[in-house]
Write an enzyme that holds these catalytic residues in place. Sequence first.
Site, mmCIF file in Angstrom:
data_model
loop_
_atom_site.group_PDB
_atom_site.id
_atom_site.type_symbol
_atom_site.label_atom_id
_atom_site.label_comp_id
_atom_site.label_asym_id
_atom_site.label_seq_id
_atom_site.Cartn_x
_atom_site.Cartn_y
_atom_site.Cartn_z
ATOM 1 N N LYS A 168 0.834 -1.201 0.000
ATOM 2 C CA LYS A 168 0.000 0.000 0.000
ATOM 3 C C LYS A 168 0.869 1.252 0.000
ATOM 4 O O LYS A 168 1.533 1.545 0.990
ATOM 5 C CB LYS A 168 -0.886 0.011 1.250
ATOM 6 C CG LYS A 168 -1.954 1.075 1.200
ATOM 7 C CD LYS A 168 -2.558 1.352 2.555
ATOM 8 C CE LYS A 168 -1.725 2.305 3.356
ATOM 9 N NZ LYS A 168 -1.449 3.590 2.708
ATOM 10 N N GLY A 219 7.258 4.812 7.947
ATOM 11 C CA GLY A 219 6.438 6.015 8.126
ATOM 12 C C GLY A 219 6.792 6.686 9.435
ATOM 13 O O GLY A 219 7.899 6.506 9.954
ATOM 14 N N SER A 220 5.844 7.424 9.988
ATOM 15 C CA SER A 220 6.149 8.199 11.185
ATOM 16 C C SER A 220 6.142 7.317 12.431
ATOM 17 O O SER A 220 5.535 6.239 12.449
ATOM 18 C CB SER A 220 5.121 9.318 11.349
ATOM 19 O OG SER A 220 3.844 8.742 11.503
ATOM 20 N N THR A 221 6.773 7.800 13.473
ATOM 21 C CA THR A 221 6.819 7.060 14.735
ATOM 22 C C THR A 221 5.417 6.904 15.318
ATOM 23 O O THR A 221 5.062 5.829 15.826
ATOM 24 C CB THR A 221 7.765 7.773 15.714
ATOM 25 O OG1 THR A 221 9.086 7.691 15.163
ATOM 26 C CG2 THR A 221 7.774 7.135 17.090
ATOM 27 N N ALA A 222 4.594 7.942 15.199
ATOM 28 C CA ALA A 222 3.240 7.868 15.761
ATOM 29 C C ALA A 222 2.451 6.747 15.082
ATOM 30 O O ALA A 222 1.786 5.948 15.755
ATOM 31 C CB ALA A 222 2.533 9.209 15.577
ATOM 32 N N GLY A 224 3.758 4.226 13.431
ATOM 33 C CA GLY A 224 4.454 2.968 13.730
ATOM 34 C C GLY A 224 3.964 2.358 15.040
ATOM 35 O O GLY A 224 3.801 1.137 15.148
ATOM 36 N N GLU A 241 10.298 1.071 10.239
ATOM 37 C CA GLU A 241 11.304 2.102 9.919
ATOM 38 C C GLU A 241 10.616 3.432 10.118
ATOM 39 O O GLU A 241 9.726 3.797 9.340
ATOM 40 C CB GLU A 241 11.782 1.965 8.465
ATOM 41 C CG GLU A 241 12.550 0.691 8.181
ATOM 42 C CD GLU A 241 13.937 0.659 8.818
ATOM 43 O OE1 GLU A 241 14.322 1.635 9.490
ATOM 44 O OE2 GLU A 241 14.611 -0.365 8.653
ATOM 45 N N GLU A 371 10.867 16.498 14.556
ATOM 46 C CA GLU A 371 11.340 16.129 13.217
ATOM 47 C C GLU A 371 10.676 17.079 12.224
ATOM 48 O O GLU A 371 9.490 16.956 11.932
ATOM 49 C CB GLU A 371 10.936 14.681 12.903
ATOM 50 C CG GLU A 371 11.443 14.254 11.539
ATOM 51 C CD GLU A 371 10.939 12.893 11.078
ATOM 52 O OE1 GLU A 371 9.807 12.512 11.408
ATOM 53 O OE2 GLU A 371 11.688 12.226 10.357
HETATM 54 P P1 NAD Z 1 2.721 8.302 8.019
HETATM 55 O O1 NAD Z 1 3.063 7.493 9.210
HETATM 56 O O2 NAD Z 1 1.687 9.342 8.130
HETATM 57 O O3 NAD Z 1 2.225 7.330 6.826
HETATM 58 C C1 NAD Z 1 2.991 6.269 6.358
HETATM 59 C C2 NAD Z 1 2.068 5.222 5.764
HETATM 60 O O4 NAD Z 1 1.243 4.679 6.793
HETATM 61 C C3 NAD Z 1 1.112 5.743 4.699
HETATM 62 O O5 NAD Z 1 1.041 4.786 3.655
HETATM 63 C C4 NAD Z 1 -0.203 5.826 5.458
HETATM 64 O O6 NAD Z 1 -1.334 5.728 4.619
HETATM 65 C C5 NAD Z 1 -0.109 4.644 6.376
HETATM 66 N N1 NAD Z 1 -0.985 4.681 7.556
HETATM 67 C C6 NAD Z 1 -1.703 5.715 8.048
HETATM 68 N N2 NAD Z 1 -2.367 5.327 9.158
HETATM 69 C C7 NAD Z 1 -2.061 4.029 9.387
HETATM 70 C C8 NAD Z 1 -2.396 3.078 10.405
HETATM 71 N N3 NAD Z 1 -3.205 3.390 11.418
HETATM 72 N N4 NAD Z 1 -1.856 1.846 10.325
HETATM 73 C C9 NAD Z 1 -1.008 1.512 9.327
HETATM 74 N N5 NAD Z 1 -0.656 2.371 8.333
HETATM 75 C C10 NAD Z 1 -1.171 3.623 8.367
HETATM 76 O O7 NAD Z 1 4.097 8.877 7.502
HETATM 77 P P2 NAD Z 1 4.342 9.897 6.298
HETATM 78 O O8 NAD Z 1 3.943 11.249 6.769
HETATM 79 O O9 NAD Z 1 3.756 9.347 5.046
HETATM 80 O O10 NAD Z 1 5.938 9.803 6.149
HETATM 81 C C11 NAD Z 1 6.813 10.626 6.818
HETATM 82 C C12 NAD Z 1 7.413 9.921 8.021
HETATM 83 O O11 NAD Z 1 8.022 8.694 7.613
HETATM 84 C C13 NAD Z 1 8.533 10.696 8.681
HETATM 85 O O12 NAD Z 1 8.436 10.593 10.082
HETATM 86 C C14 NAD Z 1 9.797 9.998 8.219
HETATM 87 O O13 NAD Z 1 10.914 10.168 9.040
HETATM 88 C C15 NAD Z 1 9.334 8.591 8.167
HETATM 89 N N6 NAD Z 1 10.195 7.794 7.285
HETATM 90 C C16 NAD Z 1 11.005 6.840 7.851
HETATM 91 C C17 NAD Z 1 11.868 6.111 7.049
HETATM 92 C C18 NAD Z 1 12.776 5.065 7.619
HETATM 93 O O14 NAD Z 1 13.264 4.233 6.858
HETATM 94 N N7 NAD Z 1 13.038 5.049 8.905
HETATM 95 C C19 NAD Z 1 11.892 6.350 5.680
HETATM 96 C C20 NAD Z 1 11.064 7.335 5.148
HETATM 97 C C21 NAD Z 1 10.203 8.037 5.971
#
Ligand code: NAD
Length: 469
Positions: A168, A219-222, A224, A241, A371
Amino acid sequence: MSDYKLLINGELVDGDLTMDVVNPATEEVLAKCPRASEDQLNQAVAAGKSAFPAWSATPISERKALVNKIADVIEANGQELAQLLVQEQGKPLADATGEVFGMAAFCRYFTSLDLPVKVIEDSDGRRVEAHRKPLGVVGAIVPWNFPLILAAFKLPPALIAGNTLVLKPAPTTPLTMLRIGELIQDIVPKGVVNFITDANDLGAPLTAHPDVRKVSFTGSTATGAKVMAGAAGLLKRITLELGGNDAGIVMDDVDPKTTAPQLFQSAFQNSGQVCIAMKRLYVHENVYDEMCDELATIAKDTIVGDGLEQGTNLGPLQNKMQYEKVQEIIEDSKEKGTVIAGGDKVEGAGYFIRPTIVRDIAEGTRLVDEEQFGPVLPVIKFDNYDDVVRRANSTDYGLGGSVWAKDLDKAYALADKMEAGTIWINKHAELDPGIPFGGAKQSGLGNELGEEGLAEFTQLKIINMAKAG
Ligand code: NAD
């Protein structure tokens, strides 16, 4: 009807719903995109589940051959995919081209790995073997900053290990992945790879789905933390990650003129929307003023614009929410520090923010503590190495970090004290598919890339056989 299709059970299908995808450089609708319903998510998982027995029994050489074919298709259509990636993500064409071909290269790297049976002991009394078995259906969830390369951390190892996949992309950057789905539809066995899209509503049900055996999330820590909670009920395997607030520490012997361009690139590539971007820069007081001046000069010379225009160094922020968040942080920083480049709003359409450098700022401010995930960098003065390591480590994040110095012994000693998954010396944010990558503290759980990244898509199984004595 939409311009793109989902890939479910080997078929290219419309979404039960649709959504608009916006070009962040123009704020105009780029395409109507299919949006999967929860019913379609269930169909995708069911397809992965029924494809799993045959796919997991397919020899690893054939599974690798498929991943190589996917890489061939990506390369053969590389220019088209890169143009599309610029339009939905915003990054300059050269960077998008690098990301597309990087995805193919990451696929090929994983095809160089194997999962051999390891003999732990073969003695008179017993033979003990370690096998790596596939898990089942993998749910892969990707953010919007690197829609392809981050998918390439997951898709090739998941398939090579013998799993099937439901991937996704992020709601604001689904198109290039869906286009890849169209291009690979006829080479991938039915149900082995499924691509669905959502409006931020299917990540949770995908994570909690009883037939999804592993979730690989970036994605984001929150979010995650939500994935971890969602997977807990069934004790699913997870790889997370997450976010970072990487510190760079510049020691007193560096030459600001030659180091500033590298520091700038480390902080501002992809307009700062990089998990491992340098997000806090600590500079020794001996070189602080000169370094600030060098960075400000580079920032002022940077060309910000539409990624498709020749000469553009930095594109827009990827989406409105992120743009507004970064603008707020910049406004806050104006009161807490001294803005020496950027800081003013860019007029006209597009989520553009000029690279912004803030000096005379310290901890206790949003720009340093949060961040920022955008093109704004705090440059913080220090005079004591023990103290700066403590400050660099005083965050819940632990993704990356770096030390910059001519004296490599001193740099190494400092690097050793920093808490993060990766510490670079005289560079930052270098990713290589052969080097395992993962976060410490709240920046993640588990690893991607390298042999460890492949092993995360497997279950370790021991066969321990008694020998007739
Ligand atoms: P996000 O957490 O908002 O979204 C990431 C993904 O999660 C999206 O596909 C979103 O649709 C999905 N999502 C939303 N709610 C969900 C839920 N309840 N359960 C499961 N999935 C859900 O993050 P973002 O704003 O898209 O990305 C930016 C963040 O990602 C930043 O914090 C960045 O540091 C982090 N990031 C980390 C890495 C890494 O490898 N550590 C790489 C790239 C980005």
